[in-house]
Design a protein around this motif. Structure first.
Motif, PDB file in Angstrom:
ATOM      1  N   SER A 108       0.891  -1.276   0.005  1.00  0.00           N
ATOM      2  CA  SER A 108      -0.012   0.016  -0.019  1.00  0.00           C
ATOM      3  C   SER A 108       0.984   1.204   0.003  1.00  0.00           C
ATOM      4  CB  SER A 108      -0.771  -0.012   1.366  1.00  0.00           C
ATOM      5  OG  SER A 108      -1.885  -1.043   1.107  1.00  0.00           O
ATOM      6  N   LYS A 111       2.277   1.299  -3.573  1.00  0.00           N
ATOM      7  CA  LYS A 111       1.146   1.376  -4.741  1.00  0.00           C
ATOM      8  C   LYS A 111      -0.141   1.495  -4.118  1.00  0.00           C
ATOM      9  CE  LYS A 111      -1.026  -1.864  -8.133  1.00  0.00           C
ATOM     10  NZ  LYS A 111      -1.288  -3.355  -8.538  1.00  0.00           N
ATOM     11  N   LYS A 112      -0.253   2.956  -4.189  1.00  0.00           N
ATOM     12  CA  LYS A 112      -1.370   3.574  -3.269  1.00  0.00           C
ATOM     13  C   LYS A 112      -2.978   2.896  -3.913  1.00  0.00           C
ATOM     14  CE  LYS A 112       1.293   6.665  -1.533  1.00  0.00           C
ATOM     15  NZ  LYS A 112       1.654   6.157  -0.073  1.00  0.00           N
ATOM     16  N   ASP A 113      -3.072   2.278  -5.054  1.00  0.00           N
ATOM     17  CA  ASP A 113      -4.275   1.789  -5.472  1.00  0.00           C
ATOM     18  C   ASP A 113      -4.222   0.260  -5.303  1.00  0.00           C
ATOM     19  OD1 ASP A 113      -2.193   1.578  -7.597  1.00  0.00           O
ATOM     20  OD2 ASP A 113      -3.804   2.039  -8.959  1.00  0.00           O
ATOM     21  N   ALA A 114      -3.452  -0.361  -4.493  1.00  0.00           N
ATOM     22  CA  ALA A 114      -3.334  -1.834  -4.475  1.00  0.00           C
ATOM     23  C   ALA A 114      -4.600  -2.445  -4.125  1.00  0.00           C
ATOM     24  CB  ALA A 114      -2.242  -2.038  -3.555  1.00  0.00           C
ATOM     25  N   THR A 115      -5.178  -3.268  -4.528  1.00  0.00           N
ATOM     26  CA  THR A 115      -6.377  -3.991  -4.381  1.00  0.00           C
ATOM     27  C   THR A 115      -6.098  -5.682  -3.914  1.00  0.00           C
ATOM     28  OG1 THR A 115      -6.761  -4.556  -6.602  1.00  0.00           O
ATOM     29  CG2 THR A 115      -7.935  -2.545  -5.864  1.00  0.00           C
ATOM     30  N   GLU A 185      -5.869   3.949   4.283  1.00  0.00           N
ATOM     31  CA  GLU A 185      -6.999   3.302   3.694  1.00  0.00           C
ATOM     32  C   GLU A 185      -7.438   1.798   4.747  1.00  0.00           C
ATOM     33  OE1 GLU A 185      -9.804   2.330   1.036  1.00  0.00           O
ATOM     34  OE2 GLU A 185      -8.382   3.941   0.737  1.00  0.00           O
ATOM     35  N   LYS A 189     -10.086   6.316   6.785  1.00  0.00           N
ATOM     36  CA  LYS A 189     -10.386   6.326   5.094  1.00  0.00           C
ATOM     37  C   LYS A 189     -10.880   5.380   4.541  1.00  0.00           C
ATOM     38  CE  LYS A 189      -8.275   7.838   0.746  1.00  0.00           C
ATOM     39  NZ  LYS A 189      -9.126   7.048  -0.195  1.00  0.00           N
ATOM     40  N   ASP A 193     -14.895   5.196   2.995  1.00  0.00           N
ATOM     41  CA  ASP A 193     -14.881   5.001   1.502  1.00  0.00           C
ATOM     42  C   ASP A 193     -15.782   3.775   1.351  1.00  0.00           C
ATOM     43  OD1 ASP A 193     -13.513   7.220   1.158  1.00  0.00           O
ATOM     44  OD2 ASP A 193     -11.821   6.343   0.502  1.00  0.00           O
ATOM     45  N   LYS A 194     -15.565   2.543   2.115  1.00  0.00           N
ATOM     46  CA  LYS A 194     -16.045   1.310   1.648  1.00  0.00           C
ATOM     47  C   LYS A 194     -17.148   0.831   2.536  1.00  0.00           C
ATOM     48  CE  LYS A 194     -13.057   0.287  -1.459  1.00  0.00           C
ATOM     49  NZ  LYS A 194     -12.236  -0.939  -1.302  1.00  0.00           N
TER      50      LYS A 194
END
Length: 310
Positions: A108, A111-115, A185, A189, A193-194
């Protein structure tokens, strides 16, 4: 990775001064022809091991360092560097050469957008996301996951089983924990968001440490972030809320190393350590430090000896 007496002291400012004083070789890992892009050497004779500012990281740094020293490597310890942003700067600029890390959290960071939500997928994605000059060695089966917890009394009062259940009552609740938990995240956050969760207030305390533990158990806060290797959770019958949206990443232990210090003698010793370490053993070791007040250096030496790694 925290028992009611866990200490995760925030000393990043002091650590930065210490890093400046200790120097370190290599240019920052930024730009095109950086020194961190050097090929791996045939053998490494000395290495500086760093750690974050909490007891589990310090223990792992001791385990790594002592395992390498047993193989004839000269080891220097740079303990208590600070949070991830601070110790990543240290390994990038060469102040330290090796750090214990966690796959999902490190992914994370890079790679800030890691899923990725599966262990192996997160590990492979981390390897791909690392900048030139940094690598990871074998990941361990041992993992220390983030956990968002409430007391049993709070869980019973609001019928809480998962993070989504917080939404109906979060405006009545106070959350607390580290400054990082407030913005990441895997924290407020992601909860907003989720899950649509927003709290009445947030109290900045510590990262799963004694301040957060006391506030939670005294009902000064109702929600906090602890870690799955903390005996505090089981010892106090805390409830870990389920995370169906996977905002909490997998976090296997993994050595993060500069390529210019990755040699066969280093890799072989550390991969042997990672193979032997388990989540249960790590939980027991950290409890000896945080509850039993044993020194991390002695606890590490004992584990290495019992596992024939020293």
């Amino acid at each position: 990775m925290l028992r009611s007496t866990l200490i995760r002291t925030a000393i990043a400012g002091v650590a930065v001064l210490g890093l400046a004083a200790c120097g370190g070789g290599g240019d920052p890992l930024s730009g095109d022809d950086d020194a961190g892009g050097s090929p791996a050497p045939a053998e490494v004779k000395s290495i500086t091991v760093g750690s974050a500012d909490f007891s589990e990281s310090q223990l792992l740094a001791e385990i790594f360092g002592q395992a390498l020293a047993a193989k004839g490597v000269e080891v220097k310890q740079q303990q208590n560097i600070g949070n991830r942003e601070t110790y990543m700067a240290a390994i990038k600029d060469g102040s330290v050469h090796l750090l214990p890390e966690y796959t999902g959290a490190a992914l994370s960071y890079f790679k800030k957008d890691a899923t990725e939500t599966e262990d192996e997928a997160a590990y492979n994605a981390l390897k791909a996301a690392l900048p030139s000059g940094l690598e990871v060695l074998d990941k361990s089966p041992a993992a220390d996951e983030d956990a968002i917890v409430v007391t049993k009394a709070t869980a019973d009062k609001y019928s809480l089983k998962s993070l989504g259940d917080l939404k109906a009552h979060s405006k009545e609740m106070v959350a607390g924990g580290s400054s990082e938990f407030k913005v990441r995240e895997a924290g407020l956050k992601g909860l907003k968001d989720k899950y649509g969760v927003e709290f009445k207030e947030y109290k900045t305390l510590d990262a799963g440490g004694p301040l957060s533990a006391k506030a939670l158990l005294d009902n000064q806060i109702q929600v906090s972030n602890f870690f799955t290797t903390q005996s505090l959770i089981k010892d106090n019958n805390l409830v870990m809320l389920e995370d169906p949206e996977n905002i909490l990443p997998p976090n296997n232990i993994v050595p993060l190393i500069r390529t210019d210090h990755k040699a066969a003698n280093i890799t072989d010793a550390l991969n042997a350590v990672s193979a032997k370490l388990t989540t249960d053993s790590l939980t027991d070791l950290v409890k000896r430090i945080d509850v039993g007040k044993e020194a991390a250096k002695a606890v590490a030496a004992d584990w290495l000896s019992k596992n024939q790694l020293s």
